[in-house]
Design an enzyme around this catalytic site. Structure first.
Site, PDB file in Angstrom:
ATOM      1  N   HIS A 161       2.898   1.513   7.713  1.00 42.49           N
ATOM      2  CA  HIS A 161       3.429   2.086   6.467  1.00 42.49           C
ATOM      3  C   HIS A 161       3.826   3.545   6.730  1.00 42.49           C
ATOM      4  CE1 HIS A 161       2.299   3.065   1.994  1.00 42.49           C
ATOM      5  NE2 HIS A 161       3.584   2.843   2.114  1.00 42.49           N
ATOM      6  N   TYR A 183      10.652  -2.048  -8.339  1.00 42.50           N
ATOM      7  CA  TYR A 183      10.271  -1.259  -7.178  1.00 42.50           C
ATOM      8  C   TYR A 183      11.490  -1.022  -6.270  1.00 42.50           C
ATOM      9  CZ  TYR A 183       9.100   0.031  -2.554  1.00 42.50           C
ATOM     10  OH  TYR A 183       9.097   0.696  -1.365  1.00 42.50           O
ATOM     11  N   GLU A 239       8.087  -8.380   3.654  1.00 41.91           N
ATOM     12  CA  GLU A 239       6.840  -7.620   3.493  1.00 41.91           C
ATOM     13  C   GLU A 239       6.155  -7.922   2.170  1.00 41.91           C
ATOM     14  OE1 GLU A 239       7.544  -3.459   3.765  1.00 41.91           O
ATOM     15  OE2 GLU A 239       5.654  -2.936   2.835  1.00 41.91           O
ATOM     16  N   ARG A 266      15.561  -1.363   5.866  1.00 38.03           N
ATOM     17  CA  ARG A 266      15.034  -2.157   4.763  1.00 38.03           C
ATOM     18  C   ARG A 266      16.028  -2.083   3.621  1.00 38.03           C
ATOM     19  NH1 ARG A 266      10.055  -0.390   0.973  1.00 38.03           N
ATOM     20  NH2 ARG A 266      11.830   0.516  -0.161  1.00 38.03           N
ATOM     21  N   HIS A 297       6.897  -6.609  -2.256  1.00 35.22           N
ATOM     22  CA  HIS A 297       5.994  -5.686  -2.968  1.00 35.22           C
ATOM     23  C   HIS A 297       4.967  -6.395  -3.844  1.00 35.22           C
ATOM     24  CE1 HIS A 297       5.145  -1.574  -4.512  1.00 35.22           C
ATOM     25  NE2 HIS A 297       5.619  -1.270  -3.316  1.00 35.22           N
ATOM     26  N   ARG A 326       0.473  -3.745   8.632  1.00 34.46           N
ATOM     27  CA  ARG A 326       1.036  -2.520   8.052  1.00 34.46           C
ATOM     28  C   ARG A 326       0.008  -1.422   7.815  1.00 34.46           C
ATOM     29  NH1 ARG A 326       5.437  -0.587   6.786  1.00 34.46           N
ATOM     30  NH2 ARG A 326       5.395  -0.530   4.504  1.00 34.46           N
ATOM     31  N   ASP A 328       5.342   9.088   0.413  1.00 38.16           N
ATOM     32  CA  ASP A 328       4.101   9.602  -0.160  1.00 38.16           C
ATOM     33  C   ASP A 328       3.002   9.714   0.892  1.00 38.16           C
ATOM     34  OD1 ASP A 328       4.705   6.634  -1.144  1.00 38.16           O
ATOM     35  OD2 ASP A 328       2.561   6.739  -0.650  1.00 38.16           O
ATOM     36  N   HIS A 382      15.192   3.190   4.436  1.00 37.25           N
ATOM     37  CA  HIS A 382      15.264   2.470   3.162  1.00 37.25           C
ATOM     38  C   HIS A 382      16.668   2.540   2.583  1.00 37.25           C
ATOM     39  CE1 HIS A 382      10.710   2.954   2.024  1.00 37.25           C
ATOM     40  NE2 HIS A 382      10.885   2.396   3.197  1.00 37.25           N
ATOM     41  N   TRP A 389       3.159  -4.413  -9.209  1.00 37.46           N
ATOM     42  CA  TRP A 389       4.362  -3.598  -9.068  1.00 37.46           C
ATOM     43  C   TRP A 389       4.794  -3.577  -7.620  1.00 37.46           C
ATOM     44  CZ3 TRP A 389       4.777   1.356  -6.535  1.00 37.46           C
ATOM     45  CH2 TRP A 389       6.049   1.910  -6.671  1.00 37.46           C
ATOM     46  N   ASN A 427      -1.446   8.057  -3.107  1.00 33.78           N
ATOM     47  CA  ASN A 427      -0.437   8.231  -4.145  1.00 33.78           C
ATOM     48  C   ASN A 427      -0.927   7.738  -5.515  1.00 33.78           C
ATOM     49  OD1 ASN A 427       1.976   8.777  -5.348  1.00 33.78           O
ATOM     50  ND2 ASN A 427       3.079   7.057  -4.432  1.00 33.78           N
ATOM     51  N   ASP A 445      11.017  -5.778   1.204  1.00 36.60           N
ATOM     52  CA  ASP A 445       9.657  -5.643   0.684  1.00 36.60           C
ATOM     53  C   ASP A 445       9.564  -6.376  -0.653  1.00 36.60           C
ATOM     54  OD1 ASP A 445       7.458  -2.712   0.331  1.00 36.60           O
ATOM     55  OD2 ASP A 445       7.128  -4.845  -0.069  1.00 36.60           O
ATOM     56  N   GLU A 464       7.754   2.619   9.796  1.00 30.65           N
ATOM     57  CA  GLU A 464       8.530   2.919   8.585  1.00 30.65           C
ATOM     58  C   GLU A 464       8.798   4.405   8.556  1.00 30.65           C
ATOM     59  OE1 GLU A 464       6.591   1.833   4.963  1.00 30.65           O
ATOM     60  OE2 GLU A 464       8.362   2.232   3.749  1.00 30.65           O
ATOM     61  N   GLU A 481      -0.267  -2.615   4.012  1.00 24.53           N
ATOM     62  CA  GLU A 481      -0.251  -1.182   3.674  1.00 24.53           C
ATOM     63  C   GLU A 481      -1.338  -0.812   2.675  1.00 24.53           C
ATOM     64  OE1 GLU A 481       3.822  -0.977   2.135  1.00 24.53           O
ATOM     65  OE2 GLU A 481       2.975  -0.283   0.247  1.00 24.53           O
TER      66      GLU A 481
HETATM   67  C1  CS2 Z   1       6.317   0.610  -0.150  1.00 24.41           C
HETATM   68  C2  CS2 Z   1       5.815   1.956  -0.559  1.00 24.41           C
HETATM   69  O1  CS2 Z   1       7.247   1.743   1.696  1.00 24.41           O
HETATM   70  C3  CS2 Z   1       6.775   0.663   1.295  1.00 24.41           C
HETATM   71  O2  CS2 Z   1       6.663  -0.353   1.984  1.00 24.41           O
HETATM   72  O3  CS2 Z   1       5.430  -0.425  -0.337  1.00 24.41           O
HETATM   73  O4  CS2 Z   1       6.902   2.692  -1.019  1.00 24.41           O
HETATM   74  C4  CS2 Z   1       4.737   1.959  -1.621  1.00 24.41           C
HETATM   75  O5  CS2 Z   1       5.269   1.470  -2.831  1.00 24.41           O
HETATM   76  C5  CS2 Z   1       4.235   3.379  -1.823  1.00 24.41           C
HETATM   77  O6  CS2 Z   1       3.854   3.918  -0.580  1.00 24.41           O
HETATM   78  C6  CS2 Z   1       3.054   3.414  -2.763  1.00 24.41           C
HETATM   79  O7  CS2 Z   1       2.574   4.732  -2.877  1.00 24.41           O
HETATM   80 MG    MG Z   2       5.622  -1.906   1.131  1.00 24.51          MG
END
Ligand code: CS2
Ligand code: MG
Length: 401
Positions: free
Chosen positions: A311, A161, A235, A149, A211, A282, A315, A124, A401, A39, A209, A338, A261
């Protein structure tokens, strides 16, 4: 006479969002597909495959998957990293798809058969406010999700995020900028989970998350503050490059931790697993070298009581989800998958036989990974450059991010 790879091509399309797909064809008339989506850096992997990998594939025996993996990993000289390992993953999954089709079996059968009938998954629930996020949580629970989540906007922050403000930025072909204030977030997060646990009750698995946005002690503080809410996992509490940080976090909280991830080889995961700094790994099929390498990571994790939590954001293409579910069905230490809903347009390009029911994902029984790719339909959705957000602290410092 052994089969031979006769053609391989990279198809970039954008049915709702960008995906990169590798198609491999053989002399025996078999076709395999692999996800090569990274991504925000899609063309890097596409070029790596098209210019440097595809020429080496033509004429190879598609059955020699391990040899192909070693050839592409060691033969590149420059090792590891998301671009290389995503490219290798695409070849690996396409060859496993071909091998399973040649055997007339769903892939999980070639990986040792079913260790389980269904795979627990999580969705999500996002919202700009606690109320909106908790309402989304309740909707997911009503749809049958057993693990959810939850992410919410933080008062005073415009774009973070998981919760995207509308009209995000002037130029959609450049990274949008998020804003961040850890102190606000650390004060806010326990309130989110107090409300979430109150509405969800004790049985729904709650995940969150962070993040990559916290410093080590902030991560320890958050893990400790969320202990009363019995999270399934917290996470990416802190950027995973600094694995010493996880030793500090682990000393201060029993909240289960999930990381990985952004990791793409077993070497990146090794300390996290062998020192039991995490509860879930992940790393994923598409970014960690495919089935062949992710199986090594999962086997190492199994020795240390670490389970998989692959993960599965939107994307990652439906091709990855298909392969991940066969992988998750076979390994002994599956934890959770996920499950982000792909854009509706993706269904015009990808068809899949896996399905969601009652909080679980179910792999299909068709030969291979159970996903097909329509290249003619893909041509209707041309690539358009797009980026992940970047993030800044309120004083302008560029942040995670
Ligand atoms: C995130 C993702 O799903 C998750 O746990 O960390 O949405 C991540 O931000 C994206 O896959 C990045 O491309
Ligand atoms: Mg994540």
């Amino acid at each position: 006479m052994a089969d031979r790879i006769t053609a391989a091509r990279v198809v970039i399309c954008s049915p709702g969002r960008n995906f990169v797909t590798l198609v491999i064809e053989t002399a025996d008339g078999l076709t395999g597909i692999g996800d090569a989506t990274l991504n925000g850096r899609e063309l890097a992997v596409a070029a790596y495959l098209q210019e440097h990998v595809v020429p080496c594939l033509i004429g190879r025996d598609p059955a020699r998957i391990e040899d192909a993996w070693q050839y592409l990993y060691r033969g590149a000289y420059w090792r590891r990293g998301p671009v290389t390992m995503t490219a290798i993953a695409a070849v690996d999954v396409a060859l496993w798809d071909i091998k399973a089709k040649a055997a007339g079996m769903p892939l999980y059968q070639l990986l040792g058969g079913a260790s389980r009938e269904r795979m627990l998954c999580y969705g999500h629930a996002d919202g700009a406010t606690i109320a909106e996020a908790v309402d989304a949580l309740v909707r997911y629970a009503e749809e049958g999700y057993r693990a959810i989540r939850i992410q919410a906007g933080v008062p005073g922050l415009n774009r973070i995020y998981g919760v995207h403000a509308p009209d995000a930025h002037a130029d959609p072909t450049l990274p949008a900028e998020g804003d961040w204030d850890t102190a606000k977030y650390l004060r806010f997060a326990p309130k989110l989970f107090e409300a979430a646990r109150l509405r969800a009750g004790p049985d729904i698995h709650l995940l969150h998350d962070a993040h990559h946005r916290l410093l080590p002690n902030e991560a320890a503080q958050l893990g400790k503050a969320l202990e009363p809410y019995d999270l399934f996992w917290l996470e990416d509490v802190t950027p995973v490059e600094n694995q010493e940080a996880l030793r500090h976090v682990r000393r201060h909280t029993t909240t289960p931790l999930a990381i990985g991830e952004v990791l793409n080889t077993i070497y990146d995961c090794q300390a996290l697993i062998t020192e039991q700094l995490i509860d879930y790994i992940r790393a994923t099929v598409v970014h960690a070298g495919g089935i062949t390498h992710l199986r090594r990571i999962a086997d190492l994790a199994a020795l240390y009581g670490v389970r998989t939590g692959c993960h599965g954001a939107a994307d990652l293409s439906p091709v990855t989800m298909g392969a991940a579910l066969h992988f998750g069905r076979a390994i002994p230490n599956f934890g959770i998958q996920e499950y982000s809903i792909h854009p509706p347009e993706a269904r015009e390009v990808f068809q899949w036989d896996w399905r969601f029911a009652d909080g679980y994902l179910h792999s299909g029984e068709s030969p291979g990974i159970g996903v097909t790719f329509d290249e003619a339909a893909a041509a209707r959705f041309p690539y358009a450059r797009a980026y992940l957000d970047v993030n800044r602290l309120t004083d302008g410092t560029l942040w995670n991010w």
